[in-house]
Every structure is written in C-alpha cells, then in structure tokens.
Write a protein that holds these residues in place. Sequence first.
Motif, PDB file in Angstrom:
ATOM      1  N   ASP A  16       0.858  -1.340  -0.035  1.00  0.00           N
ATOM      2  CA  ASP A  16      -0.150   0.122   0.122  1.00  0.00           C
ATOM      3  C   ASP A  16       0.897   1.245  -0.206  1.00  0.00           C
ATOM      4  N   GLN A  17       2.149   0.971  -0.074  1.00  0.00           N
ATOM      5  CA  GLN A  17       3.028   2.221  -0.116  1.00  0.00           C
ATOM      6  C   GLN A  17       4.392   2.084  -1.294  1.00  0.00           C
ATOM      7  N   ALA A  29      -5.468  -5.029  -7.001  1.00  0.00           N
ATOM      8  CA  ALA A  29      -5.103  -4.881  -5.787  1.00  0.00           C
ATOM      9  C   ALA A  29      -4.976  -6.063  -5.026  1.00  0.00           C
ATOM     10  N   LYS A  31      -7.516   2.496  -1.967  1.00  0.00           N
ATOM     11  CA  LYS A  31      -6.509   3.611  -2.058  1.00  0.00           C
ATOM     12  C   LYS A  31      -6.437   4.018  -3.890  1.00  0.00           C
ATOM     13  N   TRP A  50       4.250  -1.701   6.875  1.00  0.00           N
ATOM     14  CA  TRP A  50       2.983  -1.565   5.990  1.00  0.00           C
ATOM     15  C   TRP A  50       3.240  -2.733   5.277  1.00  0.00           C
ATOM     16  N   SER A 103      -5.489  -6.403  -1.596  1.00  0.00           N
ATOM     17  CA  SER A 103      -5.973  -6.152  -0.531  1.00  0.00           C
ATOM     18  C   SER A 103      -7.076  -5.284  -0.559  1.00  0.00           C
ATOM     19  N   VAL A 149      -7.760  -2.738   1.341  1.00  0.00           N
ATOM     20  CA  VAL A 149      -7.320  -1.257   1.767  1.00  0.00           C
ATOM     21  C   VAL A 149      -6.531  -0.715   0.391  1.00  0.00           C
ATOM     22  N   ILE A 150      -5.826  -1.630  -0.329  1.00  0.00           N
ATOM     23  CA  ILE A 150      -5.024  -1.162  -1.559  1.00  0.00           C
ATOM     24  C   ILE A 150      -5.884  -0.545  -2.563  1.00  0.00           C
ATOM     25  N   GLN A 151      -6.920  -1.670  -2.667  1.00  0.00           N
ATOM     26  CA  GLN A 151      -7.925  -1.281  -3.740  1.00  0.00           C
ATOM     27  C   GLN A 151      -8.708  -0.072  -3.461  1.00  0.00           C
ATOM     28  N   GLY A 208       1.236  -5.954   2.031  1.00  0.00           N
ATOM     29  CA  GLY A 208      -0.043  -6.124   1.035  1.00  0.00           C
ATOM     30  C   GLY A 208      -0.664  -7.294   1.675  1.00  0.00           C
ATOM     31  N   SER A 236      -2.855  -2.744   6.635  1.00  0.00           N
ATOM     32  CA  SER A 236      -3.132  -3.175   5.183  1.00  0.00           C
ATOM     33  C   SER A 236      -3.780  -4.487   5.349  1.00  0.00           C
TER      34      SER A 236
END
Length: 399
Positions: A141-142, A168, A176, A304, A170, A172-174, A306, A327
């Motif tokens: 996610d970063q 993504a 973002k 952080w 996860s 959370v990543i999706q 994935g 995440s």
Amino acid sequence: MKLRNSNKSDQTRIVQLVAGLDIGSRDGGAEYFGVQLARFLSRQEFEPAVFIMWYNGSDTEKKWLNTLLDEGIQVAGLNKPGRSALYDLLPIYKKLRAFVSEFKPEIIHSHSQRGDLIALATKSLRPCRPYVYVIRTVHVDQPWLNRLCADFVFNQLLFPLMFDAEVAVSGVIQNKLNKRLVARVFGKEAELCYNGIDAAFFDEGFLGCNPRLPPDVPDVHPCIGVVGRLVKQKGISYLLNAIYRVNQHRDVYLLIIGSGPLESDLRNQVQELGLTDKVYFLGKRLDVIQILPHLDAIVSSSLWEGLSTVLLEAMALRVPVIATDVSGSREIIHHKETGLLVPPKDPDSLAEAILAILDRPDEAHRMADRAYNVAHGYTIQNAAVCYAKLYHQLLKHGP
C-alpha cells in the motif's frame, strides 16, 4: 537471453514480469506471487512465460529458474545487475521488446514498480502489433515510499490512464487506488484478487506425520519466528525491542529468517540489547515450511504490508500469529479470533501480545484453529481463477 523456444498454440499467452528470483533476500512476496501465478494458471487456457528483470545466479535463483523450466514455463530477461537499477532499465526494456516480438503475448502482467515502467514503455514507445494488454498488480500500500514526486506522476496521474487494468491484493490497497482523482474522473476501478498459498498446505500429510526441524536450526523454546527481507518495511527493529521487553518477564527466543541490507544494523542492535543468546539469524532459507510448525508463534512486525503469504502459510499450519494492524494483515487476521493485531512501531504492545500467546497456550491454539479455517479461502488456485477471469474480460472487450 531466452531459455526455451515458444510453442505455438491456441492458448492465451501471458508474460508475468517480475523483478527477480532471489526470493527472501533481494526479492520478496511480489516476485514469489508472480512466479506462482505463472505456475498455477490453467495450461489448457494459458501459455505462461516469466520475464525476470535481474538475475545473479544465486542458489535460490537457480532453484526457482529450474522449477520454471522443468514445468515447461518459458523464461526470458535475466539481466545481470549493473551499477544501478536506473542504468539497467534500458537493456531490460530492449530484452523485453525482443521477447514480446518473438513470444507474441496477449497480456504483460507486471508485479513491481520498475516492472510497471518497463511494461508501459514496451506498450507505448513502439506500439505492439497485435495489441498487447498491460496490467499491474499492486502488492503493497506504499509502493513509492519516499518518492512523492514519482508517486504523483506515475501512480496518481499516468497509471490509471495507461494500464488496461490495475489489481490490488487487499481491500485497503484497492480503496487507495480507487480514490485517486484521475481514476475517479475516468471511472477506472481497480480489481481485487487476493494473494494465496498452495492448497496442498491443507492436504493431510503435507509435512509428513512428524516434520523434523532442520538440523542446523536451534531447537529452543519458547520460540518466536519472523520471516522476511531485512528491510525497513518489516519493522524488525521494533520486534527486537519487544523481545527484549518479553525477556524481562520470561525467557523467549527469536528466529529471524531472511536476509537483507539491514542485517548488520540488526545484529548490532541485538548486541546492544544483550540478546545474543536469544536471537538467531538463520539467513535466507529454502526450508521455511519445515521450520514454521516448530514455532510457538510467528510475528509480522511490518510497518506496511500487502497480503502476507508467510502469515497465510503459518495459519495453514496452525501456528499462532501476531501481526501489526496494517493493510492486508487486518483482512486475514481478526483480533483475538484468528490471531492478535497490534499497532505498528509499538514494541510495548508487541511484547504484550507475545506474552499473551505464551502465557495462554490453549487460547492461542484455539485462535490458530480458527485461523486455519480462514486460510482455506486464500489459495493460489483461487487467485489464478481470479486472474484468469480478468484476463478473459480484457480479451473479450478489446482495446
């Protein structure tokens, strides 16, 4: 250098673009997943290839290279690292262009930041004929940490427009990815395909009746393990401080499995904390699966993350898990139900969680049993089906 000639067929040709094969040292979970995806995609539908950007010829790299070739998967790239990654990009781009011209894939699938740039250059600078779809999977996610300008130019502005699909690992990543202004304006929504482990983990007898600890691994208890590259992301410095705090109450040992640029600093920290008889650096290993069942718990102290395949492997082997509340980890671990979650960069909370696992083994085992059931839903076979669906959608709707 291409190591196997292409066989023409009616299968959809897919190139998985990975940074390298030195998994556990220079390379990590993204590269591991890209290789595994190539292996587990249906051979009736797809003809896989793996383009490897960098190759040093280590034992780990040779092991993975031989695995791919033995399974009939084409391999290309293998650029020997030069003085810097930036200078290497041009020869890698040329090799990928040449391979694409010969292999003629329908899709190039990237699994790293630099791979994303190379894939787009291959598609855009000299447009491929016939059309080649280019997609990327975002594994953390970063992805552009400490490179705010690069993040703005590439991730925020260009990537939503230029990639045919973004995926993504996860939720959370999706989220973002979907919140980026350009993505919202042009209606470019990221797909979600969770990472996974081989379903064979859940077969009876996967490790044998009584898996033995490798002879060069210390048989000490209680024992906590951490697996991953020794880099800032993994937060191992905070874990060492937590182990120091735990040892003020009871003896506990830590096995650090992996290598990386911070190893010297971490060894110095171990000495400063007086933990030289409590912490073992095992280096990069190919037998992690044989070590995991002997741990009293496994910790992910990442700042952080994935979606950690190491945590999934531990859950599938019924090893109690502790992870930072970041995440993808919070998507597979439910606090006090399937494991324990703690804030990142918080040695005190991490120490309390380790003590809770050690002091209440019955509850720890109940959480591990529930985690085992959760892990069933996160397999590489399920991930391969998810990506196959995405590939077919791209090909069906056209450029």
